[in-house]
Design a protein around this motif. Structure first.
Motif, PDB file in Angstrom:
ATOM      1  N   ASN A 171       1.123  -1.523   0.225  1.00 29.48           N
ATOM      2  CA  ASN A 171       0.092   0.168  -0.016  1.00 29.48           C
ATOM      3  C   ASN A 171       0.984   1.578   0.121  1.00 29.48           C
ATOM      4  OD1 ASN A 171      -2.985  -1.225   0.375  1.00 29.48           O
ATOM      5  ND2 ASN A 171      -2.118  -1.908   2.355  1.00 29.48           N
ATOM      6  N   PRO A 172       1.177   1.784  -1.074  1.00 28.18           N
ATOM      7  CA  PRO A 172       2.082   2.864  -0.864  1.00 28.18           C
ATOM      8  C   PRO A 172       1.832   4.176  -0.823  1.00 28.18           C
ATOM      9  CG  PRO A 172       1.797   2.384  -3.729  1.00 28.18           C
ATOM     10  CD  PRO A 172       1.118   0.857  -2.076  1.00 28.18           C
ATOM     11  N   LEU A 173       0.307   4.831  -1.362  1.00 27.66           N
ATOM     12  CA  LEU A 173      -0.159   5.519  -1.197  1.00 27.66           C
ATOM     13  C   LEU A 173      -0.847   5.785   0.366  1.00 27.66           C
ATOM     14  CD1 LEU A 173      -0.589   8.644  -2.511  1.00 27.66           C
ATOM     15  CD2 LEU A 173      -2.138   7.178  -3.086  1.00 27.66           C
ATOM     16  N   THR A 174      -0.255   6.617   1.346  1.00 27.15           N
ATOM     17  CA  THR A 174      -0.724   7.687   2.129  1.00 27.15           C
ATOM     18  C   THR A 174      -1.856   8.496   1.810  1.00 27.15           C
ATOM     19  OG1 THR A 174       1.567   6.419   3.861  1.00 27.15           O
ATOM     20  CG2 THR A 174      -0.529   8.092   4.990  1.00 27.15           C
ATOM     21  N   THR A 175      -3.135   8.544   2.121  1.00 29.65           N
ATOM     22  CA  THR A 175      -4.076  10.163   2.125  1.00 29.65           C
ATOM     23  C   THR A 175      -3.956  10.587   3.640  1.00 29.65           C
ATOM     24  OG1 THR A 175      -4.622   8.913  -0.097  1.00 29.65           O
ATOM     25  CG2 THR A 175      -5.735  10.367   1.087  1.00 29.65           C
ATOM     26  N   THR A 176      -4.162  11.512   3.647  1.00 26.13           N
ATOM     27  CA  THR A 176      -4.522  12.616   4.844  1.00 26.13           C
ATOM     28  C   THR A 176      -5.400  13.227   4.478  1.00 26.13           C
ATOM     29  OG1 THR A 176      -2.444  11.943   6.185  1.00 26.13           O
ATOM     30  CG2 THR A 176      -3.784  13.598   6.976  1.00 26.13           C
ATOM     31  N   VAL A 177      -7.069  13.226   4.953  1.00 28.90           N
ATOM     32  CA  VAL A 177      -7.673  14.370   4.728  1.00 28.90           C
ATOM     33  C   VAL A 177      -8.225  14.841   6.181  1.00 28.90           C
ATOM     34  CG1 VAL A 177      -8.815  12.694   2.933  1.00 28.90           C
ATOM     35  CG2 VAL A 177      -9.704  12.688   5.181  1.00 28.90           C
ATOM     36  N   LEU A 178      -8.815  16.261   5.877  1.00 26.30           N
ATOM     37  CA  LEU A 178      -8.497  17.226   6.649  1.00 26.30           C
ATOM     38  C   LEU A 178     -10.738  17.883   6.331  1.00 26.30           C
ATOM     39  CD1 LEU A 178      -6.927  20.237   8.401  1.00 26.30           C
ATOM     40  CD2 LEU A 178      -9.240  20.636   7.557  1.00 26.30           C
ATOM     41  N   PHE A 179     -11.864  17.787   7.601  1.00 27.57           N
ATOM     42  CA  PHE A 179     -13.047  18.488   7.804  1.00 27.57           C
ATOM     43  C   PHE A 179     -13.133  19.081   8.665  1.00 27.57           C
ATOM     44  CE2 PHE A 179     -12.965  14.169   8.020  1.00 27.57           C
ATOM     45  CZ  PHE A 179     -13.989  13.707   9.497  1.00 27.57           C
ATOM     46  N   PRO A 180     -14.108  20.178   8.866  1.00 26.94           N
ATOM     47  CA  PRO A 180     -14.128  21.110   9.935  1.00 26.94           C
ATOM     48  C   PRO A 180     -15.545  19.582  10.373  1.00 26.94           C
ATOM     49  CG  PRO A 180     -15.741  21.939   7.817  1.00 26.94           C
ATOM     50  CD  PRO A 180     -14.707  20.634   6.835  1.00 26.94           C
ATOM     51  N   THR A 181     -16.001  19.746  12.145  1.00 28.53           N
ATOM     52  CA  THR A 181     -16.571  19.431  12.522  1.00 28.53           C
ATOM     53  C   THR A 181     -16.994  20.377  13.722  1.00 28.53           C
ATOM     54  OG1 THR A 181     -15.196  18.903  14.358  1.00 28.53           O
ATOM     55  CG2 THR A 181     -15.522  16.748  12.513  1.00 28.53           C
TER      56      THR A 181
END
Length: 363
Positions: free
Chosen positions: A44-54
């Motif tokens: 699994n060569p790709l790391t994804t990080t997402v940001l969203f408001p809460t």
């Protein structure tokens, strides 16, 4: 008649609402930014990080980040979706890339974005020294929303320096054009703040290195015309010992090719107001103003030639010298030209004309 129209419009709205998929805002995770890094996993060569408001039950607004490893962009998104009870909805304003991922090549990731209708062509791209996800997760006292802060940061930088105006559209345009290479702004993930380090240069979709902010200013002049810009000049770079800040800079750029000896000439015509000058000359006297103009011309020529040599050594062409040669050549000649062999040794000269329209503030 008017009442019938209103009733008809109301019925249409109800019918359209019934046909559409219903999305309740409280059930959505509206992604504001994403970060992509090379993972340590071969599978699994790709790391994804997402940001969203809460929003909490008490009404307090905060942000959340989620991270997952996967084989592709869409694989990581499916895994992130399984980490939250909210429905992920696109709309990212900013996308960050870790430098290790960029060294492997970026086009496969960007092509995934083009197949996603929720990611617009104007989404801003940027590079992060080290880990991009780390920067997205960083907590700063004065920053409530990292995504909004980064977006406005890049927007401001692009207005001051056209070379830093980068998005998905421009990256793909320069990637597919055979006469220019893409660029992206570079941030540092170290320290207590988000720091703009300069401009990352590419060979096609592979990240090569980054230019300093001083070099980025020169690249900006060499790229094309400038209106209402700024130029900070440290004359120590050419042996003098003062600093000069020019405001309201208007620069015209003219590139020409000499087909006879296969060379390119770049002419810069720069006008600007002196906002600050730390030297000893009395700029209220015309002879010293002319002397300063000559010194700035020398600085621009010397710095430009130094930068062009560096770019040729790296065999990357973010200025678009290849476009100049292509546009002055026949299609047959260009297609049969081994540009990758010619460019590193191509003679490129720079000439500069500087006009200081007023002296403004000085030391």
């Amino acid at each position: 008649m008017q009442n019938k129209r209103l009733v008809g419009i109301g019925l249409c709205c109800l019918l359209l609402t019934g046909c559409a998929e219903k999305n309740i805002i409280e059930d959505l995770a509206i992604l504001e930014a994403g970060a992509y890094d090379l993972s340590e996993s071969a599978d699994n060569p790709l790391t994804t990080t997402v940001l969203f408001p809460t929003v909490t039950k008490e009404g307090k607004v905060d942000t959340m980040t989620l991270t997952a490893n996967g084989k592709s962009v869409h694989d990581t998104f499916l895994k992130i979706q399984n980490l939250t009870n909210l429905k992920l909805v696109g709309g990212q304003g900013t996308i960050l890339f870790g430098e290790e991922l960029l060294k492997k090549g970026l086009i496969s990731v960007v092509k995934s974005f083009t197949r996603d209708p929720e990611i617009g062509t104007r989404v801003k791209f940027a590079i992060v020294e080290g880990n991009a996800g780390k920067l997205l997760k960083k907590k700063l006292r004065s920053v409530e929303d990292n995504a909004e802060y980064l977006y406005t940061f890049l927007d401001k930088a692009g207005k001051l320096n056209k070379a830093l105006t980068t998005n998905q559209y421009r990256f793909l345009r320069d990637y597919y054009d055979d006469g220019i290479d893409p660029v992206l702004p570079v941030f540092s993930s170290e320290g207590d703040n988000f720091e703009l380090k300069g401009l990352g240069i590419f060979k096609k979709d592979h990240y090569i290195t980054h230019l300093s902010l001083s070099e980025t200013q020169i690249l900006n002049l060499l790229l094309g015309n400038i209106k209402h810009g700024r130029l900070m000049i440290n004359m120590e770079e050419i042996g003098d010992h003062f600093q000069l800040l020019l405001n309201s800079v208007h620069s015209k750029n003219d590139k020409n090719m000499n087909s006879g000896n296969m060379s390119v000439e770049i002419r810069l015509d720069v006008k600007g107001s002196v906002l600050e000058y730390t030297g000893t000359m009395d700029l209220s006297q015309e002879k010293y103003q002319k002397e300063l103009e000559t010194q700035v011309e020398k600085y621009l020529i010397t710095s430009s030639q130094k930068l062009l040599t560096k770019l040729q050594n790296y065999q990357t062409d973010p200025i678009g010298i290849g476009k100049v040669v292509r546009n002055h050549s026949s299609y047959e000649k260009w297609t049969h030209m081994n540009w990758n062999m010619i460019y590193p040794n191509l003679p490129i000269t720079v000439k500069a004309k500087v006009d200081l329209v007023n002296i403004g503030k000085s030391k």
